[in-house]
Enzyme design. Sequence first.
Site, mmCIF file in Angstrom:
data_model
loop_
_atom_site.group_PDB
_atom_site.id
_atom_site.type_symbol
_atom_site.label_atom_id
_atom_site.label_comp_id
_atom_site.label_asym_id
_atom_site.label_seq_id
_atom_site.Cartn_x
_atom_site.Cartn_y
_atom_site.Cartn_z
ATOM 1 N N LYS A 26 0.843 -1.223 0.000
ATOM 2 C CA LYS A 26 0.000 0.000 0.000
ATOM 3 C C LYS A 26 0.868 1.260 0.000
ATOM 4 C CE LYS A 26 -2.078 -1.121 3.872
ATOM 5 N NZ LYS A 26 -1.411 -2.415 4.131
ATOM 6 N N ARG A 101 -10.087 0.826 8.685
ATOM 7 C CA ARG A 101 -9.668 -0.547 8.964
ATOM 8 C C ARG A 101 -10.712 -1.332 9.739
ATOM 9 N NH1 ARG A 101 -3.643 0.375 8.596
ATOM 10 N NH2 ARG A 101 -2.587 -1.533 9.154
ATOM 11 N N ARG A 140 11.409 -5.634 5.604
ATOM 12 C CA ARG A 140 11.082 -4.226 5.307
ATOM 13 C C ARG A 140 11.964 -3.258 6.093
ATOM 14 N NH1 ARG A 140 4.987 -1.969 5.496
ATOM 15 N NH2 ARG A 140 4.962 -2.772 7.630
ATOM 16 N N ARG A 173 10.952 -1.484 11.529
ATOM 17 C CA ARG A 173 9.888 -1.150 12.479
ATOM 18 C C ARG A 173 9.772 -2.255 13.520
ATOM 19 N NH1 ARG A 173 4.724 0.215 8.796
ATOM 20 N NH2 ARG A 173 3.728 -0.949 10.467
ATOM 21 N N ARG A 184 -0.535 -8.911 13.175
ATOM 22 C CA ARG A 184 -1.171 -7.857 12.364
ATOM 23 C C ARG A 184 -1.896 -8.445 11.161
ATOM 24 N NH1 ARG A 184 3.863 -5.135 11.138
ATOM 25 N NH2 ARG A 184 2.709 -3.994 9.579
HETATM 26 P P1 ADP Z 1 0.910 -1.694 7.445
HETATM 27 O O1 ADP Z 1 1.225 -0.719 6.356
HETATM 28 O O2 ADP Z 1 2.023 -2.629 7.678
HETATM 29 O O3 ADP Z 1 -0.413 -2.323 7.255
HETATM 30 P P2 ADP Z 1 0.384 0.616 9.089
HETATM 31 O O4 ADP Z 1 1.598 1.446 9.012
HETATM 32 O O5 ADP Z 1 -0.751 0.991 8.210
HETATM 33 O O6 ADP Z 1 0.833 -0.879 8.810
HETATM 34 O O7 ADP Z 1 -0.158 0.540 10.579
HETATM 35 C C1 ADP Z 1 0.700 0.272 11.656
HETATM 36 C C2 ADP Z 1 -0.131 0.179 12.926
HETATM 37 O O8 ADP Z 1 -0.773 1.449 13.176
HETATM 38 C C3 ADP Z 1 -1.264 -0.840 12.903
HETATM 39 O O9 ADP Z 1 -0.826 -2.157 13.241
HETATM 40 C C4 ADP Z 1 -2.207 -0.256 13.954
HETATM 41 O O10 ADP Z 1 -1.750 -0.507 15.267
HETATM 42 C C5 ADP Z 1 -2.074 1.248 13.708
HETATM 43 N N1 ADP Z 1 -3.071 1.725 12.712
HETATM 44 C C6 ADP Z 1 -2.811 2.250 11.490
HETATM 45 N N2 ADP Z 1 -3.943 2.609 10.870
HETATM 46 C C7 ADP Z 1 -4.965 2.302 11.721
HETATM 47 C C8 ADP Z 1 -6.378 2.425 11.650
HETATM 48 N N3 ADP Z 1 -7.004 2.919 10.560
HETATM 49 N N4 ADP Z 1 -7.102 2.020 12.733
HETATM 50 C C9 ADP Z 1 -6.507 1.540 13.826
HETATM 51 N N5 ADP Z 1 -5.188 1.375 13.947
HETATM 52 C C10 ADP Z 1 -4.394 1.761 12.909
HETATM 53 P P1 ADP Z 2 2.140 -1.929 3.225
HETATM 54 O O1 ADP Z 2 2.123 -0.412 3.253
HETATM 55 O O2 ADP Z 2 0.959 -2.501 2.519
HETATM 56 O O3 ADP Z 2 2.313 -2.531 4.585
HETATM 57 P P2 ADP Z 2 4.754 -1.614 1.897
HETATM 58 O O4 ADP Z 2 4.460 -0.741 0.724
HETATM 59 O O5 ADP Z 2 5.464 -1.011 3.044
HETATM 60 O O6 ADP Z 2 3.401 -2.381 2.369
HETATM 61 O O7 ADP Z 2 5.595 -2.869 1.344
HETATM 62 C C1 ADP Z 2 6.009 -3.899 2.244
HETATM 63 C C2 ADP Z 2 7.436 -4.371 1.856
HETATM 64 O O8 ADP Z 2 7.401 -5.025 0.594
HETATM 65 C C3 ADP Z 2 8.441 -3.238 1.711
HETATM 66 O O9 ADP Z 2 9.695 -3.737 2.151
HETATM 67 C C4 ADP Z 2 8.474 -2.958 0.210
HETATM 68 O O10 ADP Z 2 9.734 -2.452 -0.218
HETATM 69 C C5 ADP Z 2 8.199 -4.342 -0.374
HETATM 70 N N1 ADP Z 2 7.379 -4.337 -1.607
HETATM 71 C C6 ADP Z 2 6.340 -3.519 -1.918
HETATM 72 N N2 ADP Z 2 5.825 -3.858 -3.134
HETATM 73 C C7 ADP Z 2 6.545 -4.924 -3.567
HETATM 74 C C8 ADP Z 2 6.505 -5.750 -4.760
HETATM 75 N N3 ADP Z 2 5.615 -5.542 -5.732
HETATM 76 N N4 ADP Z 2 7.405 -6.745 -4.857
HETATM 77 C C9 ADP Z 2 8.318 -6.959 -3.880
HETATM 78 N N5 ADP Z 2 8.419 -6.232 -2.749
HETATM 79 C C10 ADP Z 2 7.531 -5.233 -2.593
#
Ligand code: ADP
Ligand code: ADP
Length: 231
Positions: A26, A101, A140, A173, A184
């Site tokens: 994302k 979410r 990551r 992280r 998660r």
């Molecule tokens: P990822 O990209 O790996 O899905 P995020 O960076 O979006 O993780 O979120 C990290 C953490 O922040 C989540 O595990 C949660 O604890 C909190 N968080 C983020 N967005 C929300 C949301 N919309 N509602 C509740 N908690 C959230």
């Molecule tokens: P999210 O925000 O959904 O949690 P991220 O964009 O942070 O996900 O991506 C998660 C991990 O995967 C990061 O280390 C990123 O560099 C890697 N990544 C993202 N897209 C791809 C892809 N298409 N192929 C391989 N690795 C990817």
Amino acid sequence: MSPQSNGSEPRSPLTLALFGPPGSGKGTQAAFLVEQLKIAQVSTGELFRQEVRRGTRLGRQAKEYIDRGELVPDEITMAMFRERLAKSDCAAGVLLDGFPRTAAQAEALAAFLRGLDRQMDRVIYIKVPQDVLVSRLSGRLTCPECGTTYHPELAPPRRAGLCDRDGGRLVQRDDDAAETALRRINVYKEQTASVVDYYRNLGLVAEVDGLGPIEDVRGRTLATVSQSRVG
Ligand code: ADP
Ligand code: ADP
């Protein structure tokens, strides 16, 4: 064309959302999309991490949940989201990344957007199998300054350990540690997957295959947006 617009009405600012489990890409795709569409990225995860870094009361409250891999309660999240959307850069349009979410957040968002005479235009759902998520999250690396993510093998920065954008020193992280990452992913299945169905029933969801090179996923993601009213 938005399913809710017949093309002759005045256009309200674009509202898009990116959905997908943790590690689906994302954040990576959001960065491209906002640059292309000239709209603001609103990542609730990134907003929470900024609050944690600043040591604010909100940050301290959120940290408890983030560290456990759980969702921050809806009231706290909604209050922070409303404040973010009131900022001037959101006037031209927003891309929501990691929000809403829960079903309650989706309902509250709909009411909030109605009050602003806006609506959700398109929800992009990035699909990635679970084993791939785990390997992406375990490697990551994140820039604490701007939130850009990398991966040593899958998406390496130009200079090892440093952010391409601002030279920030990349970190892992805490909540990407294996056990919390798995938690998660499960929380996503329990509380967030059904939110996609909510938007599917409204005819707003476009699914994107999140496997393969980042550039390919980018092309597929952009294609879904041009099927909506921005195209
Ligand atoms: P990822 O990209 O790996 O899905 P995020 O960076 O979006 O993780 O979120 C990290 C953490 O922040 C989540 O595990 C949660 O604890 C909190 N968080 C983020 N967005 C929300 C949301 N919309 N509602 C509740 N908690 C959230
Ligand atoms: P999210 O925000 O959904 O949690 P991220 O964009 O942070 O996900 O991506 C998660 C991990 O995967 C990061 O280390 C990123 O560099 C890697 N990544 C993202 N897209 C791809 C892809 N298409 N192929 C391989 N690795 C990817």
